[in-house]
Every structure is written in structure tokens, then in C-alpha cells.
Design an enzyme around this catalytic site. Sequence first.
Site, PDB file in Angstrom:
ATOM      1  N   ARG A 118       0.824  -1.208   0.000  1.00 48.09           N
ATOM      2  CA  ARG A 118       0.000   0.000   0.000  1.00 48.09           C
ATOM      3  C   ARG A 118       0.861   1.262   0.000  1.00 48.09           C
ATOM      4  O   ARG A 118       1.782   1.389   0.802  1.00 48.09           O
ATOM      5  CB  ARG A 118      -0.907   0.007   1.221  1.00 48.09           C
ATOM      6  CG  ARG A 118      -1.700   1.286   1.450  1.00 48.09           C
ATOM      7  CD  ARG A 118      -2.794   1.469   0.424  1.00 48.09           C
ATOM      8  NE  ARG A 118      -3.675   2.577   0.789  1.00 48.09           N
ATOM      9  CZ  ARG A 118      -4.656   3.034   0.023  1.00 48.09           C
ATOM     10  NH1 ARG A 118      -4.898   2.464  -1.152  1.00 48.09           N
ATOM     11  NH2 ARG A 118      -5.409   4.033   0.415  1.00 48.09           N
ATOM     12  N   GLN A 172      -6.407  -1.536  11.690  1.00 48.44           N
ATOM     13  CA  GLN A 172      -5.960  -0.138  11.693  1.00 48.44           C
ATOM     14  C   GLN A 172      -4.964   0.126  10.567  1.00 48.44           C
ATOM     15  O   GLN A 172      -5.044   1.155   9.890  1.00 48.44           O
ATOM     16  CB  GLN A 172      -5.313   0.189  13.042  1.00 48.44           C
ATOM     17  CG  GLN A 172      -5.105   1.671  13.299  1.00 48.44           C
ATOM     18  CD  GLN A 172      -6.418   2.399  13.561  1.00 48.44           C
ATOM     19  OE1 GLN A 172      -7.420   1.782  13.904  1.00 48.44           O
ATOM     20  NE2 GLN A 172      -6.406   3.714  13.379  1.00 48.44           N
ATOM     21  N   HIS A 194      -4.814  -1.392   7.790  1.00 49.83           N
ATOM     22  CA  HIS A 194      -5.567  -1.430   6.528  1.00 49.83           C
ATOM     23  C   HIS A 194      -6.451  -0.196   6.345  1.00 49.83           C
ATOM     24  O   HIS A 194      -6.972   0.027   5.248  1.00 49.83           O
ATOM     25  CB  HIS A 194      -6.457  -2.680   6.476  1.00 49.83           C
ATOM     26  CG  HIS A 194      -5.724  -3.933   6.110  1.00 49.83           C
ATOM     27  ND1 HIS A 194      -4.766  -4.506   6.905  1.00 49.83           N
ATOM     28  CD2 HIS A 194      -5.823  -4.737   5.010  1.00 49.83           C
ATOM     29  CE1 HIS A 194      -4.306  -5.605   6.327  1.00 49.83           C
ATOM     30  NE2 HIS A 194      -4.915  -5.762   5.178  1.00 49.83           N
ATOM     31  N   GLY A 195      -6.655   0.544   7.417  1.00 51.36           N
ATOM     32  CA  GLY A 195      -7.514   1.719   7.323  1.00 51.36           C
ATOM     33  C   GLY A 195      -8.943   1.337   6.996  1.00 51.36           C
ATOM     34  O   GLY A 195      -9.468   0.349   7.514  1.00 51.36           O
ATOM     35  N   GLY A 196      -9.558   2.085   6.099  1.00 55.16           N
ATOM     36  CA  GLY A 196     -10.947   1.808   5.728  1.00 55.16           C
ATOM     37  C   GLY A 196     -11.122   0.431   5.116  1.00 55.16           C
ATOM     38  O   GLY A 196     -12.161  -0.212   5.289  1.00 55.16           O
ATOM     39  N   GLU A 199     -14.348 -21.011  26.323  1.00 57.77           N
ATOM     40  CA  GLU A 199     -13.452 -21.834  27.140  1.00 57.77           C
ATOM     41  C   GLU A 199     -12.926 -21.076  28.354  1.00 57.77           C
ATOM     42  O   GLU A 199     -11.794 -21.253  28.780  1.00 57.77           O
ATOM     43  CB  GLU A 199     -12.282 -22.367  26.304  1.00 57.77           C
ATOM     44  CG  GLU A 199     -12.682 -23.189  25.101  1.00 57.77           C
ATOM     45  CD  GLU A 199     -13.454 -24.443  25.467  1.00 57.77           C
ATOM     46  OE1 GLU A 199     -13.463 -24.838  26.640  1.00 57.77           O
ATOM     47  OE2 GLU A 199     -14.066 -25.035  24.558  1.00 57.77           O
TER      48      GLU A 199
END
Length: 216
Positions: free
Chosen positions: A96, A165, A167-169, A192
Site C-alpha cells: 500500500r 488499523q 488497513h484503514g478503511g 473456554e
Amino acid sequence: MAQRDGKISTFIIERNTPGITVTPIKGLLAGRGAYIGEIEFDEVVVPEENMIGKEGEGFVYVVNTALDSGRYSIAWAGLAIAQESLNAMVKYARERSQFGKKIYNYQAIQSIIADAVVRVHAANALCEKAAKLRDDKHDDAVIETINAKYFTSKIAMQIATDAVQVHGGNGCCNEYPVERMFREAKILEIIEGSTQIQQEIISRFGLRRYYRINSK
């Protein structure tokens, strides 16, 4: 599980036994790949030979053994989700671009990745220690399994959150794997034995073990 005269016993019951109705539970946050359902018993007759172990020992032996095995599997599941979340954030950060350069060049992203790497390595060490103690049938195998389950479920949630976070949107979209990992990780803090229950157990262990050491 059934109770009689204050004693809890456990039984294996065939699904096709008359009186049993299974209804799938839909709309779950996670665990959608598993067949989770509500089981209703209506005048179900269970043969005595279906009892597991002895009467009254169902919770102490059978349920606790199942919980221990379940916590062990969840410990590794937490590590798996944490590792895959780290893999996803690293891949995304290297591919990115933002403001003319790959986002892994930014110190904020590097800090998130660094923390995730250390947490994954620590979680792996805890899981391997629990595995070794279980193989050796060591007295500390149960508590180390609980330690591993507690830690990996927490760091799975943290790293999955950080992966979203990074990756953002896009992290909020199910076209990217981190959206599912975020949902799945949360469940590990509940099943568990919740995180809070694990804390109580670990605290009681610590109060016994380390008081004895320091008082000598």
C-alpha cells in the site's frame, strides 16, 4: 450434564434420540464456520450405560478435562489468528502506498508491526511450553495452558485490531481477511473461560506459588 441430589454427572447422548431438537443459531459475530446450535431436550430418556465415568464426578473430572483440552486448542487458535493478522498487515504495508511511498516506511506502522512480532513470538513460546508440559504430564501443565490461552486470546485481539488499523478503511471491508480475523479473535476472549475468569485463576495461582517462594 445432569444433576441429582446435588451431584453432577455427564452423559453421551445420541443426536437422533427421541425428544431432542437441534436449532442452528444464526447471526453470530464469528464462528460461522462451525455448526453451533441450540439443543432442546423434551422428556429424553438416557440409558444408564451412557454415563461417562462415575455418578457425581461429571464436573470435577469430565468437564474440567474438556475445558483443559479446549483451552489448549484455543491457545493455539489465538496464536494462529495473531500470526495471520501479522502476515496480513505486513503484506498490506509493503504493497500500500500513501503520500508517494509504501506505508511500511512510516514509523507509526513500523511500531505496530514491531509490537505484533514480539507478541507473536511470546505467544508461540507460551504455547510450546504448555505443549511440552502436557507431554511430560507435569503438574504445571494445566496452569501453563491457562496462561497460554489467556495471553494468546488477548494478543490475537490486539494484533487483529492493529491489522484493521493498518488497513484503514479497507480493514472494515470483508474483501480483506483482517475483517474476519478481528471478529474471530474476539470470540477467543469469551469461549473456554473468559479473559476475566482466566485472570482470577492465574491470580490465585500466583498468590500461592510466589508467596511460598518469597516467604522462604
